[in-house]
Design a protein around this motif. Sequence first.
Motif, mmCIF file in Angstrom:
data_model
loop_
_atom_site.group_PDB
_atom_site.id
_atom_site.type_symbol
_atom_site.label_atom_id
_atom_site.label_comp_id
_atom_site.label_asym_id
_atom_site.label_seq_id
_atom_site.Cartn_x
_atom_site.Cartn_y
_atom_site.Cartn_z
ATOM 1 N N ASN A 49 0.823 -1.287 0.065
ATOM 2 C CA ASN A 49 0.067 -0.008 -0.086
ATOM 3 C C ASN A 49 1.056 1.090 -0.012
ATOM 4 O OD1 ASN A 49 -2.572 -1.355 0.145
ATOM 5 N ND2 ASN A 49 -1.967 -1.890 2.104
ATOM 6 N N SER A 50 0.374 2.317 -0.801
ATOM 7 C CA SER A 50 1.055 3.609 -0.496
ATOM 8 C C SER A 50 0.476 4.259 0.383
ATOM 9 C CB SER A 50 0.597 4.242 -1.930
ATOM 10 O OG SER A 50 -0.776 4.676 -2.003
ATOM 11 N N ASP A 51 -0.521 3.916 1.121
ATOM 12 C CA ASP A 51 -1.072 4.349 2.559
ATOM 13 C C ASP A 51 -1.766 5.961 1.974
ATOM 14 O OD1 ASP A 51 -0.679 2.388 3.889
ATOM 15 O OD2 ASP A 51 1.026 3.211 5.101
ATOM 16 N N LEU A 52 -2.089 5.869 0.829
ATOM 17 C CA LEU A 52 -2.660 7.194 0.554
ATOM 18 C C LEU A 52 -4.355 6.850 -0.020
ATOM 19 C CD1 LEU A 52 -0.289 8.772 -2.101
ATOM 20 C CD2 LEU A 52 -0.580 9.229 0.380
ATOM 21 N N THR A 53 -5.351 7.807 0.530
ATOM 22 C CA THR A 53 -6.705 7.589 0.212
ATOM 23 C C THR A 53 -7.083 8.411 -0.673
ATOM 24 O OG1 THR A 53 -7.116 9.075 1.980
ATOM 25 C CG2 THR A 53 -7.102 6.546 2.662
ATOM 26 N N THR A 83 6.356 7.042 -7.816
ATOM 27 C CA THR A 83 7.095 5.989 -8.414
ATOM 28 C C THR A 83 7.553 4.882 -7.439
ATOM 29 O OG1 THR A 83 9.491 7.014 -7.722
ATOM 30 C CG2 THR A 83 8.314 7.645 -9.933
ATOM 31 N N TRP A 84 7.499 3.685 -7.907
ATOM 32 C CA TRP A 84 8.084 2.592 -7.126
ATOM 33 C C TRP A 84 9.459 2.183 -7.148
ATOM 34 C CZ3 TRP A 84 5.918 0.210 -2.731
ATOM 35 C CH2 TRP A 84 4.456 0.603 -2.536
ATOM 36 N N LYS A 85 10.182 1.856 -6.319
ATOM 37 C CA LYS A 85 11.681 1.291 -6.581
ATOM 38 C C LYS A 85 11.766 -0.013 -5.940
ATOM 39 C CE LYS A 85 14.031 5.543 -7.596
ATOM 40 N NZ LYS A 85 15.073 6.379 -7.022
ATOM 41 N N PHE A 86 12.576 -0.901 -6.441
ATOM 42 C CA PHE A 86 13.055 -2.146 -6.031
ATOM 43 C C PHE A 86 14.474 -2.185 -5.916
ATOM 44 C CE2 PHE A 86 14.414 -6.486 -6.970
ATOM 45 C CZ PHE A 86 14.088 -7.133 -5.677
ATOM 46 N N SER A 138 -0.796 1.915 -5.162
ATOM 47 C CA SER A 138 -0.568 0.873 -4.349
ATOM 48 C C SER A 138 0.030 -0.145 -5.691
ATOM 49 C CB SER A 138 -1.767 0.278 -3.448
ATOM 50 O OG SER A 138 -2.037 1.204 -2.567
ATOM 51 N N LEU A 139 1.062 -0.776 -5.237
ATOM 52 C CA LEU A 139 1.866 -1.935 -5.895
ATOM 53 C C LEU A 139 1.268 -3.215 -5.483
ATOM 54 C CD1 LEU A 139 4.026 -2.199 -8.188
ATOM 55 C CD2 LEU A 139 5.462 -2.573 -6.342
ATOM 56 N N ILE A 140 1.025 -3.972 -6.682
ATOM 57 C CA ILE A 140 0.548 -5.273 -6.663
ATOM 58 C C ILE A 140 1.364 -6.220 -7.252
ATOM 59 C CG2 ILE A 140 -1.398 -6.805 -6.867
ATOM 60 C CD1 ILE A 140 -3.225 -4.613 -7.134
ATOM 61 N N ASN A 188 6.317 5.360 1.697
ATOM 62 C CA ASN A 188 6.345 4.158 2.300
ATOM 63 C C ASN A 188 7.429 3.054 2.053
ATOM 64 O OD1 ASN A 188 4.995 3.079 4.338
ATOM 65 N ND2 ASN A 188 3.010 2.800 3.319
ATOM 66 N N ILE A 189 8.053 2.380 2.825
ATOM 67 C CA ILE A 189 9.377 1.527 2.382
ATOM 68 C C ILE A 189 8.638 0.129 3.101
ATOM 69 C CG2 ILE A 189 11.655 0.803 2.845
ATOM 70 C CD1 ILE A 189 12.203 4.001 3.298
ATOM 71 N N PHE A 190 8.908 -1.009 2.147
ATOM 72 C CA PHE A 190 8.532 -2.357 2.620
ATOM 73 C C PHE A 190 9.734 -3.131 2.388
ATOM 74 C CE2 PHE A 190 4.515 -0.399 1.008
ATOM 75 C CZ PHE A 190 3.743 -0.680 2.111
#
Length: 277
Positions: A35-39, A48-51, A88-90, A114-116
């Motif tokens: 989750n990005s935790d954004l509503t 952006t999402w980074k791995f 959010s990333l799936i 957010n960091i996972f």
Amino acid sequence: MIIYIYLFSWSLAGVFGVDEVKSVSVTEGESVHLNSDLTEIQRDEEMTWKFNNIMIAKLNVKDNTIRVYNDSAEGRFRDRLKLDQTGSLIISNTRITDSGEYTVINRRSDTPLNIFSLTVYAHLPVPVITRDCSSSSSSSSSCSFLCSVVNVSAVTLSWYKGNSLLSSISESDLSISLSLPLEVEYQENNIYSCVINNPITNQTTHLDITELCQTCSDVSRIALISAPGSLLIIAAVGIFFICRKHRKTDQEAETVDSGAEISYADPIFYKCTEIEV
């Protein structure tokens, strides 16, 4: 007022960033939702999402575009990434190689939202219990067992008596085989079990003492009893062929000397027959 409060909260996130890394664990093949935790997302927002610091996806609200970089990270995510409208990333059909750190970043402030830390665990095999005759038992009334698993990583293998832990061994290396011994009394109840587990799942095999617990001494005794019998058979066969050869030689010699054939009454034949039996 609602918009003002929202922007104020957003500003705090932009200034201070993420205060913790969230741990997520799944079993290989499952899907995971980060989750990005954004509503609510502002119209000029870009995320952006980074791995492991490699860009894998981007959401641009202003252009209403979602881009997934399936060729990034050595193509490991090909056709397995999606972004929803909240950013959010799936990740579908997860693999062991998907384990790592995922960060969602607000491009306006260039700060993490957010960091996972994702860990993908392999499916656990069912432990196999076998009788261990190579172990020298301290008592003639006990029996030794081995509980084994192969090609495992980041697991713990344990023996339990009921709910009580008796012994365990852990290993974090990749694709390793583990074995754990146990010695029990013949007359004990079937309350023992071998368990393999990782942080999210486990597999259990129960010990059936009645079925598996034969004394190794009995097995050795059977082998010792069988060995002389086998040697006797081999010796008898050898003697038979030796006698047969001698009988044939004696018959040929007698024929040459007297021209008469050996009859079944010949002592040599009876002697060999007795040895043969």
